[in-house]
Write a protein that holds these residues in place. Structure first.
Motif, PDB file in Angstrom:
ATOM      1  N   LEU A   1       0.826  -1.207   0.000  1.00  0.00           N
ATOM      2  CA  LEU A   1       0.000   0.000   0.000  1.00  0.00           C
ATOM      3  C   LEU A   1       0.862   1.259   0.000  1.00  0.00           C
ATOM      4  O   LEU A   1       0.714   2.136  -0.862  1.00  0.00           O
ATOM      5  CB  LEU A   1      -0.922  -0.022   1.223  1.00  0.00           C
ATOM      6  N   VAL A   2       1.808   1.364   0.925  1.00  0.00           N
ATOM      7  CA  VAL A   2       2.616   2.577   1.017  1.00  0.00           C
ATOM      8  C   VAL A   2       3.643   2.644  -0.117  1.00  0.00           C
ATOM      9  O   VAL A   2       3.968   3.742  -0.602  1.00  0.00           O
ATOM     10  CB  VAL A   2       3.292   2.695   2.396  1.00  0.00           C
ATOM     11  N   VAL A   3       4.136   1.502  -0.590  1.00  0.00           N
ATOM     12  CA  VAL A   3       5.107   1.518  -1.692  1.00  0.00           C
ATOM     13  C   VAL A   3       4.420   1.888  -3.007  1.00  0.00           C
ATOM     14  O   VAL A   3       4.999   2.608  -3.837  1.00  0.00           O
ATOM     15  CB  VAL A   3       5.847   0.166  -1.785  1.00  0.00           C
ATOM     16  N   GLU A   4       3.189   1.433  -3.215  1.00  0.00           N
ATOM     17  CA  GLU A   4       2.451   1.864  -4.412  1.00  0.00           C
ATOM     18  C   GLU A   4       2.251   3.377  -4.383  1.00  0.00           C
ATOM     19  O   GLU A   4       2.360   4.047  -5.420  1.00  0.00           O
ATOM     20  CB  GLU A   4       1.098   1.152  -4.486  1.00  0.00           C
ATOM     21  N   ALA A   5       1.965   3.923  -3.197  1.00  0.00           N
ATOM     22  CA  ALA A   5       1.819   5.376  -3.087  1.00  0.00           C
ATOM     23  C   ALA A   5       3.131   6.081  -3.408  1.00  0.00           C
ATOM     24  O   ALA A   5       3.152   7.077  -4.148  1.00  0.00           O
ATOM     25  CB  ALA A   5       1.350   5.746  -1.678  1.00  0.00           C
ATOM     26  N   ALA A   6       4.236   5.578  -2.868  1.00  0.00           N
ATOM     27  CA  ALA A   6       5.536   6.191  -3.144  1.00  0.00           C
ATOM     28  C   ALA A   6       5.858   6.113  -4.634  1.00  0.00           C
ATOM     29  O   ALA A   6       6.372   7.080  -5.221  1.00  0.00           O
ATOM     30  CB  ALA A   6       6.621   5.491  -2.327  1.00  0.00           C
ATOM     31  N   ARG A   7       5.571   4.971  -5.247  1.00  0.00           N
ATOM     32  CA  ARG A   7       5.847   4.831  -6.681  1.00  0.00           C
ATOM     33  C   ARG A   7       5.078   5.860  -7.494  1.00  0.00           C
ATOM     34  O   ARG A   7       5.648   6.525  -8.379  1.00  0.00           O
ATOM     35  CB  ARG A   7       5.473   3.426  -7.167  1.00  0.00           C
ATOM     36  N   ARG A   8       3.804   6.022  -7.190  1.00  0.00           N
ATOM     37  CA  ARG A   8       2.995   6.975  -7.947  1.00  0.00           C
ATOM     38  C   ARG A   8       3.446   8.410  -7.715  1.00  0.00           C
ATOM     39  O   ARG A   8       3.444   9.226  -8.645  1.00  0.00           O
ATOM     40  CB  ARG A   8       1.511   6.808  -7.584  1.00  0.00           C
ATOM     41  N   ILE A   9       3.818   8.718  -6.499  1.00  0.00           N
ATOM     42  CA  ILE A   9       4.318  10.067  -6.221  1.00  0.00           C
ATOM     43  C   ILE A   9       5.588  10.331  -7.013  1.00  0.00           C
ATOM     44  O   ILE A   9       5.739  11.373  -7.669  1.00  0.00           O
ATOM     45  CB  ILE A   9       4.563  10.245  -4.709  1.00  0.00           C
ATOM     46  N   LEU A  10       6.520   9.394  -7.004  1.00  0.00           N
ATOM     47  CA  LEU A  10       7.791   9.589  -7.694  1.00  0.00           C
ATOM     48  C   LEU A  10       7.636   9.574  -9.211  1.00  0.00           C
ATOM     49  O   LEU A  10       8.433  10.189  -9.924  1.00  0.00           O
ATOM     50  CB  LEU A  10       8.798   8.520  -7.257  1.00  0.00           C
ATOM     51  N   ASP A  11       6.597   8.894  -9.682  1.00  0.00           N
ATOM     52  CA  ASP A  11       6.331   8.884 -11.128  1.00  0.00           C
ATOM     53  C   ASP A  11       5.543  10.111 -11.579  1.00  0.00           C
ATOM     54  O   ASP A  11       5.238  10.247 -12.772  1.00  0.00           O
ATOM     55  CB  ASP A  11       5.539   7.631 -11.520  1.00  0.00           C
ATOM     56  N   GLY A  12       5.214  11.006 -10.650  1.00  0.00           N
ATOM     57  CA  GLY A  12       4.445  12.192 -11.002  1.00  0.00           C
ATOM     58  C   GLY A  12       2.974  11.920 -11.206  1.00  0.00           C
ATOM     59  O   GLY A  12       2.276  12.708 -11.851  1.00  0.00           O
ATOM     60  N   ALA A  13       2.479  10.803 -10.654  1.00  0.00           N
ATOM     61  CA  ALA A  13       1.073  10.421 -10.844  1.00  0.00           C
ATOM     62  C   ALA A  13       0.212  10.774  -9.641  1.00  0.00           C
ATOM     63  O   ALA A  13      -0.837  10.174  -9.437  1.00  0.00           O
ATOM     64  CB  ALA A  13       0.979   8.926 -11.129  1.00  0.00           C
ATOM     65  N   ALA A  14       0.652  11.737  -8.845  1.00  0.00           N
ATOM     66  CA  ALA A  14      -0.134  12.212  -7.710  1.00  0.00           C
ATOM     67  C   ALA A  14      -0.503  13.663  -7.946  1.00  0.00           C
ATOM     68  O   ALA A  14       0.327  14.456  -8.398  1.00  0.00           O
ATOM     69  CB  ALA A  14       0.663  12.072  -6.412  1.00  0.00           C
ATOM     70  N   GLU A  15      -1.738  14.008  -7.642  1.00  0.00           N
ATOM     71  CA  GLU A  15      -2.224  15.362  -7.875  1.00  0.00           C
ATOM     72  C   GLU A  15      -1.851  16.272  -6.716  1.00  0.00           C
ATOM     73  O   GLU A  15      -2.192  15.988  -5.558  1.00  0.00           O
ATOM     74  CB  GLU A  15      -3.744  15.358  -8.052  1.00  0.00           C
ATOM     75  N   GLY A  16      -1.159  17.391  -7.026  1.00  0.00           N
ATOM     76  CA  GLY A  16      -0.907  18.430  -6.043  1.00  0.00           C
ATOM     77  C   GLY A  16       0.365  18.240  -5.246  1.00  0.00           C
ATOM     78  O   GLY A  16       1.099  17.251  -5.399  1.00  0.00           O
TER      79      GLY A  16
END
Length: 345
Positions: free
Chosen positions: A301-316
């Protein structure tokens, strides 16, 4: 949209894990390795870090203490993000976030402590936004999962009259960290009433009819960090969270042993089910998740979040709730593809 910086681009990206020698921290390090990241294991005890065997996998152990900002700065050097797995988060979150701000790296934690998550939103929203980083508290089983499920269930509704969250565990063998956090976390629990955070009132005995395999369970109201993160981005008049009584009996029994691994990954046999019901008038929507081992599940759960953040796939940027920065259905389906024990519908 968050834009990855140079440190976060390409394979082998470095992610610092504070509390890496703890039970959940070891799962997080393993998950990062499995996904091709380069973990930086950080702990407060060099001997405990050494006993985990991280160096045998080519990783560099780093020792840091929350009372020593310079040690935290050294520990985060070269990282693209930091994941804090070391509770009590009332003690560790603030100094780690301050270090992440100085280093301009994204920060995630897995707190279930409402007071910690609330303080993170209140104290760091402006500094994180100014630094151009994401700070994501409560990105674990308690907090993050329920928020994502509630967001998915809401769908295109702009608001809801009520959200009810039912959590069922077949057992709960707590880690030492869970027990220490329980002793430290004495703040009054909060619910959402009339659209605002309010103290939990008198609790009435009740039951919840869960899907199989749990069925009818006696439950008690037990709001955790999902209340805080949901209140930040979903318009809901009333929010209540319930947990079945069986795991609470385990948790309250000092003789209950810690989790026991039953497979090569280190997972325990514990199973969980989370049901979220969103209501507007007589219309209801729901989302259900099933899985195994709340501690082990926190890692994907937390690693998927980190991956998306680092890939620029998180809003804001700033301090953000899971359902606020991610497309919730996409995130949950991705979890199901990464974790063979997890189901979402």
């Amino acid at each position: 949209m968050s834009i990855p910086n140079e440190k976060s681009s390409g394979p082998g990206r470095s992610v610092a894990v504070f509390g890496a020698s703890g039970h959940t921290g070891r799962f997080v390090v393993a998950e990062l390795l499995r996904r091709g990241f380069r973990p930086i294991p950080i702990g407060r005890d060099a001997s405990r870090l050494a006993a985990c065997g991280f160096q045998g996998r080519g990783l560099e152990n780093r020792v840091a203490h929350v009372e020593d900002p310079a040690s935290l700065d050294r520990a985060l050097a070269g990282a693209a993000a930091a994941i804090n797995c070391a509770g009590p988060f009332l003690d560790t979150a603030e100094p780690l976030i301050e270090a992440a701000l100085r280093a301009r790296v994204h920060y995630l934690d897995v707190t279930a402590e409402q007071a910690s998550a609330l303080a993170t939103f209140e104290r760091f929203a402006v500094p994180a936004r100014e630094a151009g980083i994401i700070v994501a508290p409560a990105m674990g089983f308690y907090g993050g999962l329920s928020d994502l499920l509630a967001t998915a269930a809401m769908g295109d509704w702009a608001s809801a009259e009520e959200i009810r969250i039912g959590i069922a565990l077949d057992s709960w063998r707590p880690t030492l960290g869970t027990r220490l956090t329980g002793q430290r976390n004495t703040a009054a629990r909060l619910v959402i009433t009339d659209g605002k955070l309010a103290p939990l009132g008198n609790q009435q005995p009740m039951s919840w009819t869960f899907p199989d395999p749990f069925g009818v369970q006696d439950v008690t109201e037990l709001p955790l960090t999902e209340t805080v993160v949901i209140s930040r981005h979903l318009r809901v008049s009333n929010l209540h969270t319930y947990l079945n009584l069986a795991p609470l009996r385990d948790l309250r029994d000092s003789a209950t042993p810690p989790p026991e691994a039953v497979d090569e990954t280190g997972r325990s046999a514990q199973i969980f089910l989370v049901e979220v019901i969103v209501r507007n008038g007589t219309d209801t929507r729901r989302a259900i998740a099933r899985g195994r081992d709340i501690y082990a599940f926190t890692a994907p759960l937390v690693v998927e979040a980190a991956r998306r953040i680092l890939d620029g796939a998180a809003e804001g940027v700033g301090v953000l709730a899971p359902g606020e920065m991610f497309d919730a259905p996409s995130f949950l389906h991705a979890l199901a593809s990464e974790d063979p024990t997890f189901e979402f519908d």
